[in-house]
Enzyme design. Structure first.
Site, mmCIF file in Angstrom:
data_model
loop_
_atom_site.group_PDB
_atom_site.id
_atom_site.type_symbol
_atom_site.label_atom_id
_atom_site.label_comp_id
_atom_site.label_asym_id
_atom_site.label_seq_id
_atom_site.Cartn_x
_atom_site.Cartn_y
_atom_site.Cartn_z
ATOM 1 N N LYS A 11 0.811 -1.215 0.000
ATOM 2 C CA LYS A 11 0.000 0.000 0.000
ATOM 3 C C LYS A 11 0.852 1.277 0.000
ATOM 4 O O LYS A 11 2.061 1.227 0.242
ATOM 5 C CB LYS A 11 -0.946 -0.026 1.199
ATOM 6 C CG LYS A 11 -1.964 -1.173 1.103
ATOM 7 C CD LYS A 11 -2.930 -1.151 2.271
ATOM 8 C CE LYS A 11 -3.975 -2.246 2.165
ATOM 9 N NZ LYS A 11 -4.915 -2.195 3.296
ATOM 10 N N ARG A 87 -1.298 -14.579 4.650
ATOM 11 C CA ARG A 87 -1.983 -13.919 5.773
ATOM 12 C C ARG A 87 -1.136 -14.009 7.045
ATOM 13 O O ARG A 87 -1.102 -13.070 7.839
ATOM 14 C CB ARG A 87 -3.364 -14.532 5.996
ATOM 15 C CG ARG A 87 -4.305 -14.467 4.803
ATOM 16 C CD ARG A 87 -4.906 -13.145 4.542
ATOM 17 N NE ARG A 87 -5.783 -12.746 5.623
ATOM 18 C CZ ARG A 87 -6.433 -11.598 5.652
ATOM 19 N NH1 ARG A 87 -6.302 -10.736 4.659
ATOM 20 N NH2 ARG A 87 -7.203 -11.291 6.655
ATOM 21 N N THR A 93 -5.122 -7.552 10.677
ATOM 22 C CA THR A 93 -5.537 -6.330 9.988
ATOM 23 C C THR A 93 -5.210 -5.094 10.808
ATOM 24 O O THR A 93 -4.698 -4.106 10.288
ATOM 25 C CB THR A 93 -7.048 -6.378 9.678
ATOM 26 O OG1 THR A 93 -7.305 -7.538 8.881
ATOM 27 C CG2 THR A 93 -7.511 -5.139 8.954
ATOM 28 N N HIS A 117 -2.058 -5.688 1.866
ATOM 29 C CA HIS A 117 -3.328 -6.407 1.753
ATOM 30 C C HIS A 117 -3.011 -7.813 1.300
ATOM 31 O O HIS A 117 -2.069 -8.032 0.538
ATOM 32 C CB HIS A 117 -4.236 -5.741 0.706
ATOM 33 C CG HIS A 117 -5.377 -6.597 0.264
ATOM 34 N ND1 HIS A 117 -6.572 -6.640 0.944
ATOM 35 C CD2 HIS A 117 -5.489 -7.473 -0.775
ATOM 36 C CE1 HIS A 117 -7.379 -7.497 0.333
ATOM 37 N NE2 HIS A 117 -6.741 -8.020 -0.714
#
Length: 144
Positions: A11, A87, A93, A117
């Site tokens: 990001k 993940r 998150t 992400h």
């Protein structure tokens, strides 16, 4: 174990903070094959399209504004159990909950500006990869 593909996005804040190379190196060190990669600067329409499932949530506008604030790098990663492994490397998150040594623990600035992400399911991975890549832009063992 089944070879899977997953999408990861580096990001704008991670790129601005010069973490791009380190994050890519960590994917490679974890034995992911990078079979697709692009640097993009999303338009508002592209960001809204990608995050459409969040459109009625309170954080949606902040997320969209963040995602269009600078370039991103989208990657298609391939490995056995790629979705779960990605993940695990990315972390929770919310960076406050991320385990030390995960990408979000190391590079996230906030819940919205959480550095990376990763697809959360096979269905999401397929949709997300197809959102950013044409079939001829992804290369790897699944395409040979």
């Amino acid at each position: 174990m089944t070879i899977e593909r997953t999408l990861s996005i580096i990001k704008p804040n991670a790129i601005k903070n010069n973490a791009l190379g380190t994050i890519i190196h960590r994917f490679i060190s974890a034995n992911f094959n990078i079979i697709g990669m692009k640097m993009l600067h999303l338009t508002k329409a592209q960001a809204k399209g990608f995050y459409t499932e969040h459109q009625h949530k309170s954080f949606f506008n902040d997320l969209i504004n963040f995602m269009i604030s600078g370039p991103i790098v989208v990657l298609v990663l391939e490995s056995p159990d790629a979705i779960r492994r990605n993940r695990d490397i990315i972390g929770a998150t919310n960076p406050v909950d991320a385990i030390a040594g995960t990408l979000r623990a190391d590079y996230a600035d906030s819940l919205i500006e959480n550095a990376v992400h990763g697809s959360d399911s096979l269905t999401a991975a397929m949709r997300e990869i197809n959102y950013f890549f044409l079939a001829g832009e992804v290369y790897g063992s699944m395409y040979q």
